[in-house]
Design a protein around this motif. Sequence first.
Motif, PDB file in Angstrom:
ATOM      1  N   ASP A 178      -1.313  -3.845  -3.517  1.00 47.77           N
ATOM      2  CA  ASP A 178      -2.072  -2.627  -3.242  1.00 47.77           C
ATOM      3  C   ASP A 178      -1.946  -1.638  -4.395  1.00 47.77           C
ATOM      4  N   SER A 179      -0.732  -1.484  -4.914  1.00 53.43           N
ATOM      5  CA  SER A 179      -0.508  -0.536  -6.012  1.00 53.43           C
ATOM      6  C   SER A 179      -1.264  -0.947  -7.265  1.00 53.43           C
ATOM      7  N   ALA A 180      -1.402  -2.257  -7.458  1.00 57.26           N
ATOM      8  CA  ALA A 180      -2.114  -2.763  -8.634  1.00 57.26           C
ATOM      9  C   ALA A 180      -3.626  -2.869  -8.375  1.00 57.26           C
ATOM     10  N   ARG A 181      -4.059  -2.425  -7.223  1.00 59.03           N
ATOM     11  CA  ARG A 181      -5.478  -2.488  -6.835  1.00 59.03           C
ATOM     12  C   ARG A 181      -6.005  -3.931  -6.927  1.00 59.03           C
ATOM     13  N   ILE A 182      -5.240  -4.827  -6.337  1.00 56.59           N
ATOM     14  CA  ILE A 182      -5.638  -6.243  -6.260  1.00 56.59           C
ATOM     15  C   ILE A 182      -5.992  -6.544  -4.815  1.00 56.59           C
ATOM     16  N   GLU A 183      -7.226  -6.964  -4.593  1.00 55.69           N
ATOM     17  CA  GLU A 183      -7.643  -7.344  -3.250  1.00 55.69           C
ATOM     18  C   GLU A 183      -7.189  -8.771  -2.983  1.00 55.69           C
ATOM     19  N   LEU A 184      -6.332  -8.927  -2.003  1.00 58.39           N
ATOM     20  CA  LEU A 184      -5.785 -10.236  -1.655  1.00 58.39           C
ATOM     21  C   LEU A 184      -6.529 -10.757  -0.434  1.00 58.39           C
ATOM     22  N   ARG A 185      -7.228 -11.859  -0.619  1.00 54.34           N
ATOM     23  CA  ARG A 185      -7.990 -12.438   0.486  1.00 54.34           C
ATOM     24  C   ARG A 185      -7.401 -13.819   0.808  1.00 54.34           C
ATOM     25  N   LEU A 186      -6.756 -13.917   1.963  1.00 52.45           N
ATOM     26  CA  LEU A 186      -6.085 -15.143   2.364  1.00 52.45           C
ATOM     27  C   LEU A 186      -6.970 -15.966   3.296  1.00 52.45           C
ATOM     28  N   GLY A 187      -6.654 -17.244   3.429  1.00 57.72           N
ATOM     29  CA  GLY A 187      -7.447 -18.131   4.274  1.00 57.72           C
ATOM     30  C   GLY A 187      -8.830 -18.383   3.715  1.00 57.72           C
ATOM     31  N   ALA A 188      -8.969 -18.314   2.390  1.00 57.56           N
ATOM     32  CA  ALA A 188     -10.274 -18.481   1.739  1.00 57.56           C
ATOM     33  C   ALA A 188     -10.242 -19.723   0.859  1.00 57.56           C
ATOM     34  N   ARG A 189     -11.144 -20.660   1.120  1.00 60.32           N
ATOM     35  CA  ARG A 189     -11.191 -21.898   0.356  1.00 60.32           C
ATOM     36  C   ARG A 189     -12.506 -22.007  -0.410  1.00 60.32           C
ATOM     37  N   MET A 190     -12.424 -22.156  -1.727  1.00 55.84           N
ATOM     38  CA  MET A 190     -13.612 -22.301  -2.565  1.00 55.84           C
ATOM     39  C   MET A 190     -14.160 -23.721  -2.461  1.00 55.84           C
ATOM     40  N   THR A 191     -15.472 -23.843  -2.355  1.00 55.60           N
ATOM     41  CA  THR A 191     -16.109 -25.155  -2.282  1.00 55.60           C
ATOM     42  C   THR A 191     -17.077 -25.422  -3.430  1.00 55.60           C
ATOM     43  N   ARG A 192     -17.521 -24.362  -4.111  1.00 55.94           N
ATOM     44  CA  ARG A 192     -18.519 -24.573  -5.163  1.00 55.94           C
ATOM     45  C   ARG A 192     -18.460 -23.452  -6.188  1.00 55.94           C
ATOM     46  N   ILE A 193     -18.765 -23.815  -7.435  1.00 58.03           N
ATOM     47  CA  ILE A 193     -18.879 -22.836  -8.523  1.00 58.03           C
ATOM     48  C   ILE A 193     -20.291 -22.927  -9.090  1.00 58.03           C
ATOM     49  N   ASP A 194     -21.002 -21.814  -9.119  1.00 58.81           N
ATOM     50  CA  ASP A 194     -22.313 -21.754  -9.772  1.00 58.81           C
ATOM     51  C   ASP A 194     -22.126 -21.001 -11.077  1.00 58.81           C
ATOM     52  N   ARG A 195     -21.974 -21.752 -12.173  1.00 55.99           N
ATOM     53  CA  ARG A 195     -21.690 -21.133 -13.460  1.00 55.99           C
ATOM     54  C   ARG A 195     -22.882 -20.346 -13.982  1.00 55.99           C
TER      55      ARG A 195
END
Length: 425
Positions: A72-89
Motif C-alpha cells: 500500500d505504501s508503495a502504491r502497488i495494487e495487489l490482485r490475488l486469485g488472478a490467472r493470466m490466460t492470454r497476452i495480446d502484444r
Amino acid sequence: METTESALVIVGAGHAGSELAVSARQQGWAGPIMLLGEEGFLPYQRPPLSKAFLAGTADAESLALRSQSAYDSARIELRLGARMTRIDRAARYIELADGTHIHYSKLALCTGGRPRQLACAGIDAHHHPTNLLYLRTQKDAEAIRSHLQSGSQLVVIGGGYVGLEVAASAIALGAKVTLLEAQPRVLARVAGPALSTFYESVHRAAGVDVRTGVSLRKVHTEAGRIDRIECEDGESFKADMVVAGLGMLVNDDAARVAGLATDAGLEVDAFSCTRDPDIVAAGDCTVHHSPLYERTIRLESVPNALDQARAAAAWLCGKPKPNHGVPWFWSDQYDLKLQMVGLSQGYDRCVLRGATASRSFCAFYLQGDRLLAVDAVNRPGDFMVAKRALAKPVTLPPEIDLADESRALKDVLAVAPPVAVTGNH
C-alpha cells in the motif's frame, strides 16, 4: 477493459514479481503498478516450504515477503486469485481466466513454474490419488504437513534437493521415510559423487531408507489413494503418503503462444528484456545466455529471481544495469547448511577441502584449471570466498593446492589468475 496510463502490470507474485514491483517504484516508476498472483496469499517465501514450514518451526505469517501495508505504501495494487490466460502484444493487454482484459504500458512476466507430474502405470490422470502430493506452493506444504504424523509411512520419489529436504523434515516429525531415486545416486544432476555419497549416508543415518537406481513399475491404489508402490525389481513399498519431487515445468503457455518462449522458457537478456520491447521477465520461467559459462541456462533460485527482477526494474525506469550475478543456491537438511555457487556441469575434476566425516567441507569442481563451482557444507566463510572468486572467474594451476587447509582459502585463491570471459563485464 481496464485501461491505465503508463501502467506496469506484473504477472506472478513470487519472489521475482514482488521484488520487481517494489524495486520499480523505488527506482522511479511513477505510474500505476499492478501485481497479479494466482494464489490467495500475500507473496511469500518458497524455500522454507520444504524446510522450516514443513517441519512446523515456521508459521504462515512468517513466510510473507512483505506486509500488505508495504505494498500500500508503495502504491502497488495487489490482485490475488488472478490467472493470466492470454497476452495480446499488438493491443498491449492481457486476458485473465475470468475474461477480464488489463491494459499495460509495460508487462513483466514472473510466472515461475509448476511441479512435473508423476507418470506411472496405475496413475489415472482423471482421478488423482488423494495422497499423491507435490511441493511448490504454500497449500502444497500445508497438505503434506497435514498428512505427516509420527509413525506415518512417507514415500518420496526423487532424490533432488526438494525430495531430500522433505525427507529430512518428515524424519524430524517422526515419520517413516523411504526415498526412491531413479539415478544411481541422489543429487546426480547437480553435484558430484562425493556430495551424493555424503548426503546418502546422512539420510540413512537419520533413518531414511534411501533406494537409488530404482524404476517404478506400478502404483497400486485403493479407494482413490495410493496403497503401495511397486518397483521394477519386484519390491513394493507401503505408503500413507507419496511426495513426488521430479523437477519443474515452466509456466509459459501464454508467453509461448505470444511468441516469447522457446522450449526451455522465456528468453531474456542481461537487462531481463524479452524480444518484445514492452515486456520483461524474471525468475524461474526465464532462460538467458551466461557469459560466465558461455551457454544458455535456466536457474531455479531465489537469488537469480531477485537479480533479474532488479535488472528489469532498472531497465523499465531508464536506469539500465545488466545482471551478471553468479548462480548460487542453498539447502538446509538436518543440521547441515549446504551452500552452492556456480554450475558444475562439465567438470572433470573434484577436489575436497576438509573431510566429509567432519560434516564441514567444500567440494571444488574444475574443468581443466578452470574453477566452475563450489559446494560448501557448514562452511559459510569458505562459501563467501568461493563466491567472490567465481565472480572473476579464476583458473587454478596444479601448484595451487585447494585441499591444503593449513592456508586460509582466501589466501589460496588470492594467487589464482583470472579467466577472460567474453561479455561478462
